[in-house]
Write a protein that holds these residues in place. Structure first.
Motif, mmCIF file in Angstrom:
data_model
loop_
_atom_site.group_PDB
_atom_site.id
_atom_site.type_symbol
_atom_site.label_atom_id
_atom_site.label_comp_id
_atom_site.label_asym_id
_atom_site.label_seq_id
_atom_site.Cartn_x
_atom_site.Cartn_y
_atom_site.Cartn_z
ATOM 1 N N LEU A 34 -30.885 -4.468 17.983
ATOM 2 C CA LEU A 34 -30.301 -4.166 19.276
ATOM 3 C C LEU A 34 -30.340 -5.418 20.138
ATOM 4 O O LEU A 34 -31.381 -6.074 20.265
ATOM 5 C CB LEU A 34 -31.095 -3.044 19.946
ATOM 6 N N GLY A 35 -29.206 -5.769 20.728
ATOM 7 C CA GLY A 35 -29.129 -6.952 21.563
ATOM 8 C C GLY A 35 -28.938 -6.599 23.019
ATOM 9 O O GLY A 35 -28.178 -5.699 23.361
ATOM 10 N N LEU A 36 -29.631 -7.293 23.886
ATOM 11 C CA LEU A 36 -29.478 -7.182 25.340
ATOM 12 C C LEU A 36 -28.820 -8.460 25.834
ATOM 13 O O LEU A 36 -29.359 -9.550 25.644
ATOM 14 C CB LEU A 36 -30.843 -6.992 26.009
ATOM 15 N N ILE A 37 -27.637 -8.326 26.425
ATOM 16 C CA ILE A 37 -26.916 -9.497 26.915
ATOM 17 C C ILE A 37 -27.308 -9.733 28.368
ATOM 18 O O ILE A 37 -27.070 -8.895 29.234
ATOM 19 C CB ILE A 37 -25.392 -9.321 26.800
ATOM 20 N N SER A 38 -27.928 -10.861 28.617
ATOM 21 C CA SER A 38 -28.337 -11.219 29.970
ATOM 22 C C SER A 38 -28.401 -12.732 30.084
ATOM 23 O O SER A 38 -28.715 -13.423 29.107
ATOM 24 C CB SER A 38 -29.705 -10.612 30.322
ATOM 25 N N GLY A 111 -20.610 -8.084 36.141
ATOM 26 C CA GLY A 111 -21.854 -7.444 36.561
ATOM 27 C C GLY A 111 -22.281 -6.272 35.700
ATOM 28 O O GLY A 111 -23.046 -5.411 36.154
ATOM 29 N N TRP A 112 -21.836 -6.222 34.445
ATOM 30 C CA TRP A 112 -22.204 -5.124 33.559
ATOM 31 C C TRP A 112 -23.558 -5.371 32.905
ATOM 32 O O TRP A 112 -23.926 -6.507 32.619
ATOM 33 C CB TRP A 112 -21.165 -4.940 32.456
ATOM 34 N N PHE A 113 -24.267 -4.276 32.656
ATOM 35 C CA PHE A 113 -25.420 -4.330 31.753
ATOM 36 C C PHE A 113 -24.884 -4.058 30.358
ATOM 37 O O PHE A 113 -24.098 -3.137 30.156
ATOM 38 C CB PHE A 113 -26.472 -3.279 32.122
ATOM 39 N N ALA A 114 -25.289 -4.836 29.367
ATOM 40 C CA ALA A 114 -24.685 -4.751 28.040
ATOM 41 C C ALA A 114 -25.736 -4.599 26.952
ATOM 42 O O ALA A 114 -26.748 -5.302 26.937
ATOM 43 C CB ALA A 114 -23.834 -5.991 27.769
ATOM 44 N N ASN A 115 -25.477 -3.651 26.039
ATOM 45 C CA ASN A 115 -26.258 -3.493 24.816
ATOM 46 C C ASN A 115 -25.335 -3.650 23.616
ATOM 47 O O ASN A 115 -24.252 -3.052 23.573
ATOM 48 C CB ASN A 115 -26.918 -2.112 24.746
ATOM 49 N N LEU A 116 -25.752 -4.422 22.642
ATOM 50 C CA LEU A 116 -24.976 -4.690 21.437
ATOM 51 C C LEU A 116 -25.792 -4.326 20.210
ATOM 52 O O LEU A 116 -26.991 -4.573 20.160
ATOM 53 C CB LEU A 116 -24.608 -6.178 21.365
ATOM 54 N N VAL A 117 -25.129 -3.716 19.227
ATOM 55 C CA VAL A 117 -25.742 -3.605 17.903
ATOM 56 C C VAL A 117 -25.192 -4.746 17.060
ATOM 57 O O VAL A 117 -23.992 -4.804 16.791
ATOM 58 C CB VAL A 117 -25.443 -2.252 17.236
ATOM 59 N N ASP A 118 -26.073 -5.647 16.674
ATOM 60 C CA ASP A 118 -25.676 -6.840 15.927
ATOM 61 C C ASP A 118 -25.462 -6.448 14.465
ATOM 62 O O ASP A 118 -26.385 -6.484 13.647
ATOM 63 C CB ASP A 118 -26.777 -7.903 16.056
ATOM 64 N N ALA A 119 -24.203 -6.049 14.137
ATOM 65 C CA ALA A 119 -23.905 -5.631 12.764
ATOM 66 C C ALA A 119 -23.945 -6.818 11.814
ATOM 67 O O ALA A 119 -24.493 -6.747 10.719
ATOM 68 C CB ALA A 119 -22.538 -4.949 12.720
ATOM 69 N N ALA A 127 -21.380 -9.743 16.158
ATOM 70 C CA ALA A 127 -20.284 -8.779 16.276
ATOM 71 C C ALA A 127 -20.826 -7.380 16.012
ATOM 72 O O ALA A 127 -21.731 -7.193 15.189
ATOM 73 C CB ALA A 127 -19.162 -9.106 15.304
ATOM 74 N N GLY A 128 -20.255 -6.391 16.709
ATOM 75 C CA GLY A 128 -20.683 -5.008 16.519
ATOM 76 C C GLY A 128 -20.190 -4.123 17.637
ATOM 77 O O GLY A 128 -19.271 -4.478 18.375
ATOM 78 N N VAL A 129 -20.798 -2.948 17.784
ATOM 79 C CA VAL A 129 -20.449 -2.061 18.893
ATOM 80 C C VAL A 129 -21.217 -2.487 20.141
ATOM 81 O O VAL A 129 -22.323 -3.017 20.060
ATOM 82 C CB VAL A 129 -20.734 -0.574 18.569
ATOM 83 N N LEU A 130 -20.612 -2.227 21.293
ATOM 84 C CA LEU A 130 -21.156 -2.706 22.560
ATOM 85 C C LEU A 130 -21.028 -1.625 23.620
ATOM 86 O O LEU A 130 -19.965 -1.006 23.767
ATOM 87 C CB LEU A 130 -20.383 -3.945 23.008
#
Length: 284
Positions: A34-38, A111-119, A127-130
């Motif tokens: 799980l990725g947190l983009i910040s 200004g979005w909070f973002a979570n990524l699944v690093d496929a 790359a993955g779902v976000l």
């Protein structure tokens, strides 16, 4: 050297080169991350994280959603389109997100909070779902299922968001496995996610690119989600992207929410048309 032996050496050499080239382009993880983009960067953690101070995601009972396979931002007008599609939205579920510097900059600017699944990573770009939301979820978990032919994972993100009603909204953003013979891997991916949802008593949204290009896949998808009491959204207009079989690939299912409006407009910034849905909390 005899001719058969010579040909065998050439074939083995080509295979080694092909595998080496493949591994130099694509990189996968043994466990879903799980990725947190910040701060214009991606911080990776393993599988799940918890946040006990997450605020409510809705606005006075209103919950507006965008679902879109963004085609790795391969079209030049993706940024303009995504900015427009994200207006007045509380939650954006993206499939095939490519976390380029340009995309990470757009997320930061909006200004979005973002979570990524690093496929997987392509030339070191994840790359993955976000998931994009105004604030962090109270819980988020990463899931992947390996494509049996391409040997690259497809990803899904399970997240929980507090609501103003005091309930919690469980959300699954899925990019389903595609190139398979039969539905074994497809069923397994869906079962993993529905098992996670089975203990959730509040509202639920399951949405994304289901790669539902066959009747057999539609049956598996519908059976898995109907067991949780989920209903499928109906769109007006319905311009969802279809496979050559005439079956739509993208879907939104929901439970415990009141559907106000849903549409799938035509958009040329991806090979998929987006889905826009407005919900309202039933307790509002």
């Amino acid at each position: 050297m005899k001719k058969p032996t010579y040909l065998l050496v050439i074939m083995l050499t080509l295979c080694i080169v092909a595998v080496g080239g493949y591994q130099s382009i694509f990189r996968t993880s043994q466990q879903a991350q799980l990725g947190l983009i910040s701060n214009h960067d991606i911080e990776l953690s393993l599988h799940c994280y918890q946040n006990t101070e997450a605020p409510q995601i809705d606005n006075k009972g209103q919950l507006n959603l965008t679902v879109w396979n963004i085609y790795k931002q391969n079209k030049s007008n993706w940024q303009e389109s995504l900015t427009k599609l994200s207006q007045d939205k509380h939650l954006i579920l993206i499939q095939e997100a490519s976390m380029t510097d340009e995309f990470k900059q757009w997320i930061e600017q909006q200004g979005w909070f973002a979570n990524l699944v690093d496929a997987f990573e392509v030339f070191d770009v994840a790359a993955g779902v976000l998931n994009l939301s105004a604030s962090a979820p109270s819980k988020a978990c990463a899931y992947t299922e390996l494509e049996p032919w391409l040997r690259l994972p497809k990803s899904a993100l399970y997240a929980v968001y507090p609501l103003s009603s005091g309930e919690e909204l469980a959300v699954v953003n899925i990019h389903a496995v595609n190139f398979t013979y039969g539905t074994q891997e497809y069923s397994r991916q869906l079962k993993t996610l529905t098992d996670e949802l089975s203990d959730h008593s509040g509202p639920i949204i399951v949405a994304g690119d289901f790669n539902s290009w066959s009747e057999e896949r539609l049956v598996v998808m519908s059976a898995a989600l109907s067991q949780l009491g989920l209903k499928e959204v109906v769109y007006q207009p319905d311009n969802r992207t279809q496979f050559i079989t005439g079956l739509p690939l993208d879907h939104v299912f929901y439970r415990g929410l009141r559907l106000e409006k849903a549409e799938a407009p035509i958009n040329d910034a991806s090979d998929h048309n987006p889905i826009l849905v407005n919900f309202r909390l039933t307790s509002d």
